[in-house]
Write a protein that holds these residues in place. Structure first.
Motif, mmCIF file in Angstrom:
data_model
loop_
_atom_site.group_PDB
_atom_site.id
_atom_site.type_symbol
_atom_site.label_atom_id
_atom_site.label_comp_id
_atom_site.label_asym_id
_atom_site.label_seq_id
_atom_site.Cartn_x
_atom_site.Cartn_y
_atom_site.Cartn_z
ATOM 1 N N PHE A 39 -4.968 -2.135 66.842
ATOM 2 C CA PHE A 39 -4.986 -3.070 67.784
ATOM 3 C C PHE A 39 -4.225 -2.972 69.138
ATOM 4 O O PHE A 39 -4.540 -3.384 70.233
ATOM 5 C CB PHE A 39 -4.829 -4.369 67.249
ATOM 6 N N GLY A 40 -3.444 -1.700 69.201
ATOM 7 C CA GLY A 40 -2.720 -1.236 70.239
ATOM 8 C C GLY A 40 -1.224 -1.828 70.344
ATOM 9 O O GLY A 40 -1.089 -3.057 70.115
ATOM 10 N N ARG A 41 -0.586 -1.032 70.959
ATOM 11 C CA ARG A 41 0.705 -1.572 71.245
ATOM 12 C C ARG A 41 0.843 -3.042 72.052
ATOM 13 O O ARG A 41 1.788 -3.720 72.184
ATOM 14 C CB ARG A 41 1.592 -0.567 71.744
ATOM 15 N N ALA A 42 -0.054 -2.969 73.230
ATOM 16 C CA ALA A 42 0.088 -3.986 74.092
ATOM 17 C C ALA A 42 -0.308 -5.347 73.408
ATOM 18 O O ALA A 42 0.586 -6.353 73.781
ATOM 19 C CB ALA A 42 -1.096 -3.726 75.123
ATOM 20 N N VAL A 43 -0.660 -5.351 72.258
ATOM 21 C CA VAL A 43 -0.894 -6.947 71.759
ATOM 22 C C VAL A 43 0.284 -7.237 71.102
ATOM 23 O O VAL A 43 0.844 -8.471 71.275
ATOM 24 C CB VAL A 43 -1.901 -6.910 70.584
ATOM 25 N N VAL A 44 1.174 -6.252 70.612
ATOM 26 C CA VAL A 44 2.400 -6.595 69.880
ATOM 27 C C VAL A 44 3.636 -7.005 71.082
ATOM 28 O O VAL A 44 4.227 -8.073 70.863
ATOM 29 C CB VAL A 44 2.914 -5.483 69.352
ATOM 30 N N LEU A 45 3.303 -6.231 72.350
ATOM 31 C CA LEU A 45 4.440 -6.583 73.206
ATOM 32 C C LEU A 45 3.836 -7.975 74.066
ATOM 33 O O LEU A 45 5.088 -8.666 74.391
ATOM 34 C CB LEU A 45 4.345 -5.656 74.490
#
Length: 463
Positions: free
Chosen positions: A58-64
């Motif tokens: 899902f990508g690092r951006a979702v977590v950030l």
């Protein structure tokens, strides 16, 4: 965390907050757990998806994004506390830099309580009303009591002011009867000042069985504001008969056996009410005098919220009355323009007073005990006619306990102002508020005196 504050105006600031990435660790781990519960990945149970799989899928951006959503409100509150700011509006937050693994930066613009100093308020001179109880004061209370126990007796004569009539009413527009404007067996005191203009003039001189039509503007219902013919038919005329002032009346209207005892009780209650009013006036006038000495720019957003809240309350009052706006303001002998101007004035005063009282609360370290909060809830519950536990739960569920504690603290600050003032009544006599407290609450004063004695005894034994 590093915070810089830029003053945009006396009532608005911009915070620039720089946060090392390691300070986001707890929010980052919380973000992984939250995302893990939301996503579905084959081979993994909900909530058990590893962090690296989440980032791959899902990508690092979702977590950030989840990390910042969790962290920034906390970091903003921390920055506000560290800079000793007092926000009075919701902040406008913008994330300006994200260096993954290194640093996050965001800005927050917010309206704040302006900086000001509270001048010395010791010995402020205020004048309050007199607490002297006159015979006229007692007579007025007796008359009000007689009115409550008055009886209505039918009379065979035309109605006059002060009489009560029972009547049927209906209204027509262009000869068409309005069902919503019909009422039967309405009891009304002639001369009471009905919001239906022309009613009192029509009723004066009418006898039982007579009917009269007058033209007026309807004040409620679907046709409010329209001209109509109102037909009123008087069914009976009654005059109010007041009971004689004697011992029998005292026994009827109270727990006392004689009129003299009743009078003494009334005199004592009137004095108590006047003493309470003296205390209230002393505090309010001491606050008014202090506000006059301080020039505080008011944040536009906070003032707007205060005004809008009062306008909404006014609209609710009008809606609940069932009257047209024009009729509502006529009932209170004012105009909409005058009421709105008064709202703006009182809103500005309330906002300024709140700032000053909060400043005193902080400087004097005025806290609120659990017992004071309980007493406040009990008093409010009694006024609202609900159980204290019910109100306490409601306040807790709606996160209003903090507001309740703020109100209590502000009242304590206002008490401090009153006690520090030099108070005289309108006759020039000195007014001792502490003596009033003792007269109003002798048991509390006695308890405090005994506590002081115990404290002194304890100190003496220690020495």
């Amino acid at each position: 965390m590093k915070t810089a504050v830029e003053e945009l105006s006396p009532t608005r600031v911009k915070l620039t907050v720089e946060v090392p990435f390691q300070e986001l660790e707890s929010s980052l781990q919380a973000a992984y757990k939250k995302v893990a519960k939301q996503v579905r990945v084959p081979g993994f149970r909900p909530g058990k998806v590893p962090a690296r799989i989440i980032e791959q899928r899902f990508g690092r951006a979702v977590v950030l994004e989840e990390t910042l959503n969790d962290a920034i409100p906390k970091l903003y509150s921390k920055a506000v506390d560290e800079q000793d700011l007092f926000p009075v509006s919701q902040p406008q937050i913008e994330v300006t830099k994200i260096e993954d693994g290194e640093q996050v930066e965001f800005t927050a613009e917010v309206d704040v309580r302006p900086a000001f100093e509270v001048p010395d308020f010791e010995g402020t001179e205020v004048v309050v009303s007199s607490a002297k109880v006159t015979d006229e004061d007692v007579d007025a209370q007796l008359d009000a009591l007689r009115q409550r126990f008055a009886t209505l007796t039918g009379v065979d004569r035309p109605a006059k002011d002060g009489d009560y009539v029972v009547m049927d009413m209906r209204a027509e527009i262009n000869g068409e009867n309005l069902d919503e404007q019909q009422a039967s067996d309405v009891s009304y005191e002639v001369g009471a000042g009905s919001i239906l203009q022309g009613l009192d003039d029509a009723l004066r001189g009418m006898s039982a069985g007579e009917e009269k039509t007058f033209r007026t503007t309807l004040v409620g219902g679907e046709h409010a504001g329209q001209e109509a013919d109102v037909i009123v038919k008087v069914k009976s005329v009654k005059e109010k008969v007041l009971p004689e002032l004697d011992d029998e009346f005292a026994q009827l209207s109270s727990e006392f056996d004689t009129l003299d005892e009743l009078k003494e009780s009334i005199r004592a209650q009137v004095r108590r009410n006047k003493l309470i009013e003296q205390v209230r006036q002393a505090r309010e006038k001491a606050l008014d005098a202090l506000l006059e000495k301080i020039d505080i720019p008011l944040p536009e957003s906070a003032l707007k919220v205060e005004i809008e809240a009062r306008k909404q309350y006014l609209d609710q009052q009008i809606a609940q009355s069932g009257l047209s706006r024009e009729a509502f303001f006529r009932l209170y002998q004012t105009t909409e323009e005058e009421r709105l101007a008064e709202i703006e004035k009182t809103a500005a005063r309330a906002l300024k007073a709140g700032f000053v009282l909060d400043k005193i609360v902080k400087s004097e370290e005025l806290g609120v005990s659990e017992q004071e909060l309980t007493d406040f809830v009990v008093r409010q519950a009694m006024q609202m006619g609900v159980a204290p536990n019910t109100l306490a739960k409601q306040l807790a569920d709606t996160n209003q306990l903090t507001l309740a504690m703020m109100e209590i603290a502000r009242e304590k600050a206002k008490t401090l102002l009153g006690d520090a003032a030099k108070v005289k009544d309108e006759d020039g006599n000195d007014v001792d508020l502490k003596a009033i407290y003792a007269e109003l609450n002798p048991q509390q004063e006695q308890a405090e005196g005994e506590q002081d004695k115990e404290d002194k005894d304890d100190k003496g034994s220690e020495s």
